[in-house]
Design an enzyme around this catalytic site. Structure first.
Site, PDB file in Angstrom:
ATOM      1  N   ARG A   1       0.804  -1.215   0.000  1.00 14.77           N
ATOM      2  CA  ARG A   1       0.000   0.000   0.000  1.00 14.77           C
ATOM      3  C   ARG A   1       0.843   1.274   0.000  1.00 14.77           C
ATOM      4  NH1 ARG A   1      -2.711  -3.982   1.792  1.00 14.77           N
ATOM      5  NH2 ARG A   1      -0.675  -4.452   2.639  1.00 14.77           N
ATOM      6  N   THR A   2       1.777   1.384   0.952  1.00 13.00           N
ATOM      7  CA  THR A   2       2.509   2.642   1.139  1.00 13.00           C
ATOM      8  C   THR A   2       3.361   2.957  -0.089  1.00 13.00           C
ATOM      9  OG1 THR A   2       2.573   2.066   3.470  1.00 13.00           O
ATOM     10  CG2 THR A   2       3.967   3.885   2.773  1.00 13.00           C
TER      11      THR A   2
ATOM     12  N   HIS B   1       4.596   5.724  11.690  1.00 14.49           N
ATOM     13  CA  HIS B   1       4.141   5.602  10.289  1.00 14.49           C
ATOM     14  C   HIS B   1       3.207   6.803  10.072  1.00 14.49           C
ATOM     15  CE1 HIS B   1       3.014   4.099   6.497  1.00 14.49           C
ATOM     16  NE2 HIS B   1       2.631   2.877   6.795  1.00 14.49           N
TER      17      HIS B   1
ATOM     18  N   ARG C   1      11.123   3.772   3.833  1.00 18.23           N
ATOM     19  CA  ARG C   1      10.681   2.771   4.821  1.00 18.23           C
ATOM     20  C   ARG C   1      11.902   1.967   5.232  1.00 18.23           C
ATOM     21  NH1 ARG C   1       5.555  -1.121   4.766  1.00 18.23           N
ATOM     22  NH2 ARG C   1       4.674   0.890   5.345  1.00 18.23           N
TER      23      ARG C   1
ATOM     24  N   LYS D   1      25.505  -5.881  -0.613  1.00 18.01           N
ATOM     25  CA  LYS D   1      26.965  -6.036  -0.735  1.00 18.01           C
ATOM     26  C   LYS D   1      27.685  -5.303   0.386  1.00 18.01           C
ATOM     27  CE  LYS D   1      26.470  -6.031  -5.757  1.00 18.01           C
ATOM     28  NZ  LYS D   1      26.583  -5.131  -6.906  1.00 18.01           N
TER      29      LYS D   1
HETATM   30  N1   CP Z   1      -0.420   0.009   5.838  1.00 16.71           N
HETATM   31  C1   CP Z   1       0.804  -0.267   5.346  1.00 16.71           C
HETATM   32  O1   CP Z   1       1.812   0.342   5.725  1.00 16.71           O
HETATM   33  O2   CP Z   1       0.820  -1.269   4.425  1.00 16.71           O
HETATM   34  P1   CP Z   1       2.125  -1.735   3.612  1.00 16.71           P
HETATM   35  O3   CP Z   1       3.051  -2.389   4.594  1.00 16.71           O
HETATM   36  O4   CP Z   1       1.617  -2.683   2.551  1.00 16.71           O
HETATM   37  O5   CP Z   1       2.761  -0.504   3.020  1.00 16.71           O
END
Ligand code: CP
Length: 309
Positions: A59-60, A137, A109, A87
């Site tokens: 999603r993100t 998040h 992320r 590496k």
């Molecule tokens: N909600 C969320 O962060 O989903 P993902 O891990 O798929 O990005």
């Protein structure tokens, strides 16, 4: 207020109430843009954004990339598994090599808490935290708040229960901070072993009883059990967890009022919620995903505006 008070988006903890309000109102404008036949605007033409994903995401990652392309930014994507990180290259070296290609904004992320903040101190670009380990998040919390506001008109005065694996959840911490800043009351609910020791210091109600939490709340945000972050057993069995904390239609329809169900995804259907609940008319799970694009457009647009000051 027309600009954010921060140069980066590292966590909800750094945002003032006015910043959150500005992001939500800008997102509402972008949501209207996204309903038009031509969904693309030129706002970030000549801005280059790198999406650095050191941890899995559906999603993100897709939502940020779509938001960036809708704003006409130039986009490059990086996933750790197919890069020179394997590496032995350090995070700062990786990022500085990417910045040498003239990147303006980094969306990252990372599995380690604090990674986005660390990066913001050492590299010359704006950083957006797309999830740092079990820490924060922020865009998930903003899209959740936007979705609640869209459903109820206002977040202020609402009661929101966050249920499940609070201990390992960056969504839980960012949601608690964001909802409280917007004037909601928050309860966390889960087995004691999946609640952080410091949870009372966050000013939330705490319950180990799912029915109690559901009877109390207007909105229940059901979180996934993050088995990938659990190096020890936090409950005897998944079967017992489902019996005590899994939400099914029988419980939902037995409540004294109709509550709204949210989930940040990915869903483990049949564990934290059944398919019937996830797909019911009380669920706004797909609206959350839809709103994620508009909210991320707002964040990127407002951050890019900071460089023009
Ligand atoms: N909600 C969320 O962060 O989903 P993902 O891990 O798929 O990005």
């Amino acid at each position: 207020m027309t600009t954010l008070s921060t140069k980066h988006l590292l966590g909800i903890k750094d945002l003032k109430l006015d910043d959150i309000r500005l992001i939500l109102s800008t997102a509402a404008n972008f949501k209207e843009v996204l309903s038009r036949p031509i969904k693309k605007v030129p706002s970030l033409r000549d801005v280059t954004i790198a999406n650095l994903f050191f941890e899995n995401s559906t999603r993100t990652r897709l939502s940020f990339e779509l938001a960036e392309r809708r704003l006409s930014a130039d986009v490059i994507n990086f996933t750790a598994s197919s890069s020179s990180v394997s590496k032995g290259e350090t995070l700062i070296d990786t990022v500085n090599n990417i910045l040498a290609m003239k990147v303006d904004i980094i969306v990252m992320r990372h599995p380690n808490a604090g990674a986005a903040e660390f990066l913001s101190r050492y590299v010359n670009a704006q950083i957006v935290n797309a999830g740092d380990g079990p820490h924060e998040h922020p865009t998930q919390a903003l899209l959740d708040a936007f979705s609640i506001q869209e459903k109820f008109g206002d977040v202020k005065g609402l009661k929101v229960a966050i249920v499940g694996d609070i201990l390992h959840s960056r969504v839980a911490l960012s949601n608690i901070l964001c909802l409280q800043k917007l004037g909601a009351e928050v309860m966390v609910c889960g087995p004691s072993t999946l609640l952080p020791k410091h949870i009372n210091s966050l000013g939330v109600k705490v319950s180990n009883n799912l029915r109690e939490a559901l009877e109390w709340c207007d909105v229940a945000n059901m979180l996934r059990i993050q088995l990938e972050r659990q190096d020890i057993r936090y409950f005897p069995s998944l079967r017992e967890y489902i019996q005590l904390f899994g939400l099914n239609m029988e419980i939902l329809s037995s409540l004294s009022k109709k509550i709204t169900i949210m989930h940040p995804g990915p869903i483990n259907r049949g564990v934290e919620i059944t398919s019937e609940v996830a797909d019911s008319d009380q669920s706004i799970i797909l609206s959350q995903v839809e709103n994620g694009v508009a909210v991320r457009m707002a964040v990127l647009y407002l951050l890019a505006g900071r460089t023009a000051e």
